[in-house]
Design a protein around this motif. Sequence first.
Motif, PDB file in Angstrom:
ATOM      1  N   ILE A 141       0.844  -1.204   0.000  1.00  0.00           N
ATOM      2  CA  ILE A 141       0.000   0.000   0.000  1.00  0.00           C
ATOM      3  C   ILE A 141       0.876   1.249   0.000  1.00  0.00           C
ATOM      4  CG2 ILE A 141      -1.722   1.291   1.312  1.00  0.00           C
ATOM      5  CD1 ILE A 141      -2.844  -1.357   2.235  1.00  0.00           C
ATOM      6  N   TYR A 144       2.065   1.794  -3.508  1.00  0.00           N
ATOM      7  CA  TYR A 144       1.076   2.385  -4.418  1.00  0.00           C
ATOM      8  C   TYR A 144       1.031   3.900  -4.230  1.00  0.00           C
ATOM      9  CZ  TYR A 144      -0.854  -2.388  -4.097  1.00  0.00           C
ATOM     10  OH  TYR A 144      -1.024  -3.718  -4.063  1.00  0.00           O
ATOM     11  N   ALA A 145       1.026   4.313  -2.957  1.00  0.00           N
ATOM     12  CA  ALA A 145       0.948   5.749  -2.695  1.00  0.00           C
ATOM     13  C   ALA A 145       2.199   6.460  -3.185  1.00  0.00           C
ATOM     14  CB  ALA A 145       0.738   5.997  -1.211  1.00  0.00           C
ATOM     15  N   GLU A 157      -2.142   7.333 -13.202  1.00  0.00           N
ATOM     16  CA  GLU A 157      -2.591   6.215 -14.006  1.00  0.00           C
ATOM     17  C   GLU A 157      -1.733   4.976 -13.745  1.00  0.00           C
ATOM     18  OE1 GLU A 157      -2.857   7.303 -18.087  1.00  0.00           O
ATOM     19  OE2 GLU A 157      -3.135   5.206 -18.632  1.00  0.00           O
ATOM     20  N   SER A 159      -0.100   4.366 -11.063  1.00  0.00           N
ATOM     21  CA  SER A 159      -0.396   3.884  -9.716  1.00  0.00           C
ATOM     22  C   SER A 159      -1.669   3.055  -9.701  1.00  0.00           C
ATOM     23  CB  SER A 159      -0.517   5.063  -8.767  1.00  0.00           C
ATOM     24  OG  SER A 159      -1.005   4.644  -7.532  1.00  0.00           O
ATOM     25  N   PHE A 160      -2.696   3.503 -10.455  1.00  0.00           N
ATOM     26  CA  PHE A 160      -3.954   2.750 -10.450  1.00  0.00           C
ATOM     27  C   PHE A 160      -3.766   1.376 -11.090  1.00  0.00           C
ATOM     28  CE2 PHE A 160      -8.289   1.594 -11.274  1.00  0.00           C
ATOM     29  CZ  PHE A 160      -8.925   2.065 -10.152  1.00  0.00           C
ATOM     30  N   LYS A 161      -3.016   1.378 -12.176  1.00  0.00           N
ATOM     31  CA  LYS A 161      -2.739   0.107 -12.856  1.00  0.00           C
ATOM     32  C   LYS A 161      -1.992  -0.851 -11.921  1.00  0.00           C
ATOM     33  CE  LYS A 161      -0.890  -1.124 -17.376  1.00  0.00           C
ATOM     34  NZ  LYS A 161      -0.101  -0.585 -18.490  1.00  0.00           N
ATOM     35  N   MET A 163      -1.951  -0.717  -8.716  1.00  0.00           N
ATOM     36  CA  MET A 163      -2.810  -1.099  -7.593  1.00  0.00           C
ATOM     37  C   MET A 163      -3.727  -2.250  -7.982  1.00  0.00           C
ATOM     38  SD  MET A 163      -4.644   1.784  -5.348  1.00  0.00           S
ATOM     39  CE  MET A 163      -3.893   3.153  -6.094  1.00  0.00           C
ATOM     40  N   VAL A 164      -4.305  -2.177  -9.193  1.00  0.00           N
ATOM     41  CA  VAL A 164      -5.212  -3.245  -9.628  1.00  0.00           C
ATOM     42  C   VAL A 164      -4.461  -4.566  -9.705  1.00  0.00           C
ATOM     43  CG1 VAL A 164      -6.573  -4.066 -11.558  1.00  0.00           C
ATOM     44  CG2 VAL A 164      -6.807  -1.732 -10.817  1.00  0.00           C
ATOM     45  N   GLU A 167      -3.197  -5.694  -6.150  1.00  0.00           N
ATOM     46  CA  GLU A 167      -4.238  -6.170  -5.244  1.00  0.00           C
ATOM     47  C   GLU A 167      -4.791  -7.516  -5.680  1.00  0.00           C
ATOM     48  OE1 GLU A 167      -5.391  -5.321  -2.110  1.00  0.00           O
ATOM     49  OE2 GLU A 167      -3.417  -4.485  -2.487  1.00  0.00           O
ATOM     50  N   VAL A 168      -4.853  -7.754  -7.002  1.00  0.00           N
ATOM     51  CA  VAL A 168      -5.249  -9.102  -7.438  1.00  0.00           C
ATOM     52  C   VAL A 168      -4.262 -10.119  -6.862  1.00  0.00           C
ATOM     53  CG1 VAL A 168      -5.455 -10.613  -9.431  1.00  0.00           C
ATOM     54  CG2 VAL A 168      -6.469  -8.373  -9.496  1.00  0.00           C
TER      55      VAL A 168
END
Lengths: 500, 144, 112
Positions: A141, A144-145, A157, A159-161, A163-164, A167-168
């Motif tokens: 986490i 990601y931040a 963008e 970071s979101f990628k 994160m997805v 997290e999977v």
Amino acid sequence: MTFIPLFFALPLAAAFIIPILGKIAKSIIWIFVTLVSFTLFILALYGVAVTQQFPMIVYEMGNWPPPLGIVMAFDSLSAFMVLVISILVFSGSIFSWRYMSHYTGTWKFYTLYMLITAGMMGVSITGDLFNMFVFLEIAAISSYALVAFGVDAEELEASFKYMVMGEVGGLTFLLSIALLYAKTSTLNLADMANTLQVVGQTPFFWLVLGMMLLAFSIKAAFVPFHSWLPDAHPAAPAPISSLLSGIFIKVLGMYTTARLVFNVFGLSRGNAPVFFNVLIGLGLLSIAFAGITALNQKDYKRLLGYSSVSQVGYIMLGFGIGNFYGVAGAIFYILAHALGKGLLFLTSGSVVNATGTRDITKLAGVGENMSTTAWSFRFGSMSLIGLPPLVGFFAKYFIVLGALKAGFWWLAIVAIGLSVLTLGYLLKIENNVFMKKGRTKANKAPFTMRVAMVFLVVLIVLFGVGFQQIIDFLVGPAANALLRGVEYANLVFGSVGVSF
Amino acid sequence: MKGMSLIVRTITTVIIGFIFIYGIYITLHGHLTPGGGFAGGVIVAGALILRILVFGSEPADEKKSEIRTSIFESVGALLFIGIALAGLVIAGTFFLNFLPKGIPFNLLSAGIIPFCNIAIGIKVGAGLFSIFLALAAVKYVVKD
Amino acid sequence: MIIFLSCIILFLIGLYAIVTKRNLIKIVIGFALIEYAINLLFALVGFRRGMLAPIITRVDMAHKFVDPIPQALVLTAIVIALGTTALMLTVALRIYSRYKTFDIAEIRKLKG
């Protein structure tokens, strides 16, 4: 013995002191963080010294004995990981003073920096599966931040990628923990190793192992699951790129895989050859595919990101070979790649700091004034390519030796052949940025940045020249800790209450 | 952020104190009944969030309470780590329950656990509230 | 058995949302569904028919409880899920403030 919880308690405490310091005295935050990382470095050296005498130190949290309470199992491999983490955290914290000076809210950066350190330290020393998940998520986490720290469109963008994907991976790990708990009714790694020996290699066993391998492949960015890394690592600030590429993917992906496969599931090349061939396949695919992709990159940091995916393949190759030389080579490669790639990302930070661009076609002529950066880049590249007497050569040498001893002579040839790719993409940066004469004007890198880079260069040379000592005291014991297999369990239960 | 209608305001004025007290009750009785620091902290944060949603707030106020909240958050986390390190310093083991355990089902029992709950309660309450403030702050970015 | 099946179905719905949906917020909701599925699985793993909730209300109580450890694990997993969900939503909102859209097909600035 009391020093073990300090590895994660110290950075955690520091992480929460920093916001208060940020209100009172902003200027001393950097000194504070550097001091904490230096303390961790000293503690890690002490830990390595202690593990020479005691192969396993079990620390019971709150005096609860192993199968019931959470324990910290500190063996040679943990000591090795902790040492590598602390080296990169220390050099990164020195580097980040001037690099972070034009960002706002630096106290947030340092808080996350300490949290990511605590998470990685915790993953490497814990002896409890769920505790490992918690530390893994703390580190993930924070990362990601940190990737989104600049809050530019591309960084968000990426970071979101990340994160997805991440997290999977994390949730797959959690699901496999749930299934393992249903079968074994324990979370302690040593106890679980004993129970899994009774269960045997049933389809359930392979299902859980497959899920864990999937989770860790995402975290370590092996080739079918690598797409987040070349976006995420370049988007982060340079000290973080150095930390993420240098050690983060190896702690969260490689260390966890190796620890669970060898010590908990009790696999070795003898009893599960197919699984180890799968590891070799994953490794080769990563090396070849990411290496070829890296040749086409024009972005300095993105190229290094693909290079990380490619280099991580060598580590998996070493683990897949599975004999002493292969595993020792893989562990040695963790050290070599951490130092080398950490250094290369620091040079990228130094270049970006001076010029403001990462496009290597626009950076010609940077090498004239930035000689320290240029030479650091050269040393890091030579180590990664594998030129003696730098540390990268010996790491690769051991992996190749392991392949030959295991009878995979074709693998040895392919592994040596594929390092041509490494040479190719690193020469591309060297040619376009540091060798080429051009008009890009750049000032000398600030003093602290040069100190951080020279620190890593010295270590690369030192560990290369003194490779025999590294093998004897650091890498060899760590490899033996893995090859011990499920003896790990007896060692953990036998070391409870041993004090010194 | 704009406030809500008079009816909502009046009812909130009456019950918001009770919500807050209930959160503190859940935190303090964490070692006796279901609940504890996390649940109590969430309820406390709920009361704080309700206040902003109902009565509205100015950007400057939100900025100020964000700073205050982050200090509370650090204090909560530091208290928790301090309790854990106190076990290391006083009794020699990290996270050791070094206080006397007392009689079961008394409010003052179970050693360090009530104190851990209080620390977690502060941390979670402040943390959730700061998450809310951070998400609420995005709307100013979106506008311009 | 049927209840374990519901767990798997919930998991697959979440996975479906993550893989096929193009809206960032819907992806976050997909993650929330997967987390619920895993938490439900944890609770089911610890369940024993006819046993009580693991809450001690008297000193001399008979210990006929369901396994309390998975419930503790669920609490921890919820806290972690809270952290990731909050971070994801914040990043999604920040992306919205840059691109004025939640559609991932329109915010492809990075390649491959």
